[in-house]
Design a protein around this motif. Structure first.
Motif, PDB file in Angstrom:
ATOM      1  N   ARG A 119       2.246  -6.455  -6.141  1.00 49.66           N
ATOM      2  CA  ARG A 119       1.172  -5.550  -6.535  1.00 49.66           C
ATOM      3  C   ARG A 119       0.072  -5.566  -5.485  1.00 49.66           C
ATOM      4  O   ARG A 119      -0.341  -6.614  -5.004  1.00 49.66           O
ATOM      5  CB  ARG A 119       0.607  -5.996  -7.885  1.00 49.66           C
ATOM      6  N   PHE A 120      -0.386  -4.377  -5.120  1.00 48.47           N
ATOM      7  CA  PHE A 120      -1.423  -4.284  -4.098  1.00 48.47           C
ATOM      8  C   PHE A 120      -2.743  -4.802  -4.655  1.00 48.47           C
ATOM      9  O   PHE A 120      -3.179  -4.405  -5.737  1.00 48.47           O
ATOM     10  CB  PHE A 120      -1.590  -2.836  -3.630  1.00 48.47           C
ATOM     11  N   ALA A 171      -3.276   6.397  -7.141  1.00 44.93           N
ATOM     12  CA  ALA A 171      -3.729   5.006  -7.108  1.00 44.93           C
ATOM     13  C   ALA A 171      -4.428   4.691  -5.790  1.00 44.93           C
ATOM     14  O   ALA A 171      -5.414   3.951  -5.749  1.00 44.93           O
ATOM     15  CB  ALA A 171      -2.537   4.068  -7.313  1.00 44.93           C
ATOM     16  N   MET A 172      -3.914   5.262  -4.681  1.00 47.29           N
ATOM     17  CA  MET A 172      -4.590   5.097  -3.400  1.00 47.29           C
ATOM     18  C   MET A 172      -5.997   5.676  -3.466  1.00 47.29           C
ATOM     19  O   MET A 172      -6.969   5.038  -3.033  1.00 47.29           O
ATOM     20  CB  MET A 172      -3.798   5.796  -2.295  1.00 47.29           C
ATOM     21  N   GLU A 222     -12.233   2.600  -9.988  1.00 43.99           N
ATOM     22  CA  GLU A 222     -11.557   1.345 -10.300  1.00 43.99           C
ATOM     23  C   GLU A 222     -12.438   0.503 -11.199  1.00 43.99           C
ATOM     24  O   GLU A 222     -13.608   0.288 -10.940  1.00 43.99           O
ATOM     25  CB  GLU A 222     -11.219   0.586  -9.020  1.00 43.99           C
ATOM     26  N   GLN A 238       3.719   1.757  -1.122  1.00 43.34           N
ATOM     27  CA  GLN A 238       4.475   1.966  -2.351  1.00 43.34           C
ATOM     28  C   GLN A 238       3.597   2.412  -3.519  1.00 43.34           C
ATOM     29  O   GLN A 238       4.106   2.684  -4.613  1.00 43.34           O
ATOM     30  CB  GLN A 238       5.256   0.695  -2.718  1.00 43.34           C
ATOM     31  N   LEU A 239       2.280   2.523  -3.286  1.00 41.50           N
ATOM     32  CA  LEU A 239       1.400   3.050  -4.331  1.00 41.50           C
ATOM     33  C   LEU A 239       1.528   4.570  -4.397  1.00 41.50           C
ATOM     34  O   LEU A 239       1.663   5.233  -3.368  1.00 41.50           O
ATOM     35  CB  LEU A 239      -0.059   2.699  -4.037  1.00 41.50           C
ATOM     36  N   TRP A 287       0.829  -1.201   0.000  1.00 40.70           N
ATOM     37  CA  TRP A 287       0.000   0.000   0.000  1.00 40.70           C
ATOM     38  C   TRP A 287       0.871   1.260   0.000  1.00 40.70           C
ATOM     39  O   TRP A 287       0.609   2.202  -0.762  1.00 40.70           O
ATOM     40  CB  TRP A 287      -0.923  -0.001   1.217  1.00 40.70           C
ATOM     41  N   GLU A 309       5.142   8.389 -12.615  1.00 46.38           N
ATOM     42  CA  GLU A 309       5.863   8.456 -11.345  1.00 46.38           C
ATOM     43  C   GLU A 309       6.728   9.705 -11.310  1.00 46.38           C
ATOM     44  O   GLU A 309       7.664   9.854 -12.083  1.00 46.38           O
ATOM     45  CB  GLU A 309       6.722   7.189 -11.173  1.00 46.38           C
ATOM     46  N   GLU A 333      -4.506   1.177 -14.780  1.00 50.41           N
ATOM     47  CA  GLU A 333      -4.090   0.421 -13.609  1.00 50.41           C
ATOM     48  C   GLU A 333      -3.322   1.355 -12.671  1.00 50.41           C
ATOM     49  O   GLU A 333      -2.713   2.328 -13.098  1.00 50.41           O
ATOM     50  CB  GLU A 333      -3.189  -0.753 -14.026  1.00 50.41           C
ATOM     51  N   PRO A 334      -3.300   1.048 -11.352  1.00 49.09           N
ATOM     52  CA  PRO A 334      -2.618   1.934 -10.421  1.00 49.09           C
ATOM     53  C   PRO A 334      -1.166   2.186 -10.779  1.00 49.09           C
ATOM     54  O   PRO A 334      -0.656   3.269 -10.597  1.00 49.09           O
ATOM     55  CB  PRO A 334      -2.756   1.190  -9.081  1.00 49.09           C
ATOM     56  N   ASP A 335      -0.476   1.149 -11.287  1.00 47.33           N
ATOM     57  CA  ASP A 335       0.939   1.338 -11.552  1.00 47.33           C
ATOM     58  C   ASP A 335       1.192   1.988 -12.904  1.00 47.33           C
ATOM     59  O   ASP A 335       2.324   2.081 -13.356  1.00 47.33           O
ATOM     60  CB  ASP A 335       1.696   0.001 -11.458  1.00 47.33           C
TER      61      ASP A 335
END
Length: 659
Positions: free
Chosen positions: A508-509, A204-205, A304, A199-200, A197, A330, A324-326
């Protein structure tokens, strides 16, 4: 072709009507038949429903009484709305808007505070198996969420039972995200899930949090569910003021709310908008006319697509919410600013993993746009109690501080580190860090009665009062470090929440397979799902056309003129099966769907179809003498359907082809 487009036209139309009438709210089985168009026979509606069930577009649940309900999964509701009820509002002139409510600090930051509280104090259970009220009160004080805003939004609590709304929301979110788990003494953090979590990136959170908030909070009424997801659509852009009454007008014009329920929706919708502002996602204002208006902040969360359980990850949607969250860009930087007054300023781009490590050795002060911490001796002591080393803490801060540590801060950390951890208390044994410290204790006049030296570095505690002994040790500058973590934490988990090691890639969360239904808070179950509903994997199957083998095949194969008595039998069979009949009326071939039959005299009432549209269906009453030729018409299932094989259809083909 998307999965939705692979459905037959009949199934798509039924799904659209169910979506409009019920959103994702469960409804009694059989009610979907009344939603079908009048130019569709009952058997076609049954086949469409079976196609939706087999494809997962509808799910079935059963009450203890045995009654069966259907519902559209909440995970796919945003995609269906985008397909059939996409809303693009007219933008208001922002210069005439008076701001009523500013955005809050942000739900991800509030959750961070709740996680930090849990790591430090735990969530111990009472003898009744619920979280203690005193714990909930302390947690509530750590959060900046407005209690009154949340109190009217959390529908699973009666107002009188919800004493600490902010804490209730925080604990509920931690459970839904799988960040805490229950053990014998209370709830504690889940290390692997917590690491993933943190690292998101924050967008994405917010994406995951928004999905949970939409599913679990707010009114359960279908119109309110529609409103929540309509506001989430890509047509409502961030930073643009939109009129709330205009949204209600649009929903009324598209039959998503009827005029009798509009006032109820307006009240529920305003509470929802206040919730979005409290969570940091939006702002409320008043237009020049006095009408309520709303706009998303730049951090508008993307709903989502899969609902977290992975069931709909393959759903093809031409929407931004497919991200997707990732896949977020960044732009994180691990550097923060340490000031000479011991305050640490954390810019928005600092990753949450770094903020979490920082919380292990510094006190969190603010968690708004610009976060701030403060370095204190007590916080360094806490870090040492978690198994960290003072030198390690200082080196980590030095490596992450933009421009390094100010000399006064570096000196203070070194001094605090030398004075902390000189003794450790384990049971009735006191251990010293050095023999020099042990000699000093042995010669201390007020400690000799309470300590008995057993070795070069060891003392046995003989004092009758541990509190008095600890007070004397503290006065001598040798207070022992406390035990690691709160008592409510499981032994194997204590001390592992705050790490200063370089972050390694986490898994991956993923959200838990099912949202929890725990009896953890004072009051009823915090549940959207009724506890007495049980999922039905296998629905009881009944023949679509009972007695098919005893019905003459020529009734459906051959166009014939029958005696009036036989013609009545054919029509009665069509009514029993819920299918149509092809007739010759006044020399014209047409299709007729019977709806009821009366005797004495024998009359059949139903809908005469002209063309393929519902508008071409007209009600009519006929006698057996009104038509000259007839044939039963079974509904045809599209072979491009996503249904594996509609129940009963293959049986019809085999039965009729064998005659």
């Amino acid at each position: 072709m998307s999965r939705l487009e692979q459905l037959s036209q009949g199934a798509q139309e039924l799904l659209r009507r169910i979506c409009a009438a019920h959103a994702s709210e469960p409804f009694v089985a059989g009610k979907e038949q009344r939603l079908g168009p009048v130019n569709q026979c009952r058997a076609a509606g049954t086949l469409a429903r079976q196609e939706l069930l087999q494809g997962g577009w509808l799910t079935a649940v059963q009450e203890v009484s045995g009654e069966i309900f259907y519902r559209i999964p909440e995970a796919v509701l945003p995609a269906l709305q985008q397909r059939w009820f996409s809303y693009t509002p007219a933008a208001l002139d922002g210069s005439g808007v008076k701001l009523l409510r500013e955005p809050g600090a942000g739900l991800a930051g509030e959750l961070f505070r709740a996680l930090l509280f849990t790591a430090r104090e735990g969530l111990p259970l009472t003898a009744k198996g619920i979280i203690a009220r005193s714990t909930m009160r302390r947690l509530n004080l750590q959060l900046s969420l407005c209690d009154e805003t949340l109190r009217s939004l959390i529908m699973f609590f009666p107002a009188g039972d919800l004493q600490f709304p902010a804490a209730a929301v925080a604990v509920d979110l931690m459970l839904c995200l799988g960040l805490v788990q229950r053990h014998s003494k209370g709830y504690s953090l889940v290390p692997g899930q917590l690491k993933a979590w943190m690292q998101l990136p924050e967008p994405a959170m917010d994406r995951l949090l928004y999905g949970i908030v939409c599913r679990r909070y707010g009114s359960d009424r279908p119109a309110a569910r529609h409103l929540r997801w309509l506001l989430s659509g890509r047509g409502v852009a961030p930073g643009v003021w939109v009129s709330f009454p205009a949204l209600l007008d649009w929903m009324e014009s598209t039959a998503l709310v009827d005029i009798t329920s509009r006032d109820e929706l307006a009240s529920a919708g305003q509470r929802w908008l206040e919730c979005l502002a409290a969570f940091g996602w939006g702002e409320l204002g008043s237009a020049g006319s006095g009408a309520l208006c709303f706009r998303w902040t730049a951090g508008k969360p993307l709903p989502e697509a899969g609902g977290g359980a992975g069931l709909w990850d393959g759903l093809e949607m031409d929407m931004d919410m497919d991200m997707e969250p990732d896949s977020y860009v960044e732009t994180a930087s691990p550097s923060f600013i340490v000031q000479p007054d011991y305050e640490i300023l954390v810019p928005p781009e600092v990753p949450y993993a770094v903020r979490w490590s920082l919380a292990g050795c510094a006190e969190l002060l603010l968690s708004d746009t610009l976060w701030s911490y403060r370095l204190t001796r007590a916080q360094l002591e806490f870090a040492l109690e978690q198994g960290l080393d003072a030198g390690q803490v200082c080196r980590w801060l030095e490596s992450h501080a933009l421009g390094g540590l100010p000399p006064v801060v570096r000196t203070s950390l070194a001094q605090w580190g030398r004075s902390l951890g000189r003794t450790t208390l384990s049971g009735d044994m006191l251990l010293c860090r050095s023999e020099e410290d042990a000699d000093a204790l042995a010669g201390h006049p007020r400690l000799q009665a309470g300590l008995s030296r057993d070795g070069p570095l060891q003392f046995r505690v003989t004092a009758p009062s541990a509190a008095a002994l600890l007070k004397e040790l503290a006065a001598a500058g040798m207070a022992p470090l406390r035990s690691k973590g709160p008592q409510s934490q499981p032994p194997e988990a204590v001390g592992g929440w705050f790490s200063l090691e370089a972050a390694s890639p986490a898994e991956r969360f993923c959200l838990p397979e099912q949202e929890p239904q725990p009896e953890l808070l004072p009051g009823p179950l915090p549940a959207r799902e009724r506890p007495h509903w049980q999922p039905l994997a296998d629905l009881p199957q009944e023949p679509l056309y009972p007695g098919l083998g005893q019905v003459p095949a020529r009734w459906s194969r051959e166009w014939r003129h029958y005696h009036s008595s036989t013609a009545r039998q054919v029509m009665e069979q069509a009514l029993a099966w819920g299918i149509g009949v092809s007739l010759t009326l006044d020399g014209q071939v047409c299709e007729f769907i019977p709806s009821r039959i009366t005797d004495n005299p024998w009359i059949v009432a139903g809908y005469l179809l002209e063309g393929d549209s519902e508008e071409g269906a007209s009600e009519m009453e006929l006698t057996a003498e009104d038509w000259t030729g007839m044939k039963l018409v079974f509904p045809v299932v599209s072979r491009n359907s996503s249904s594996v094989e509609a129940a009963g259809y293959a049986m019809i083909e085999r039965s009729t082809s064998s005659r």
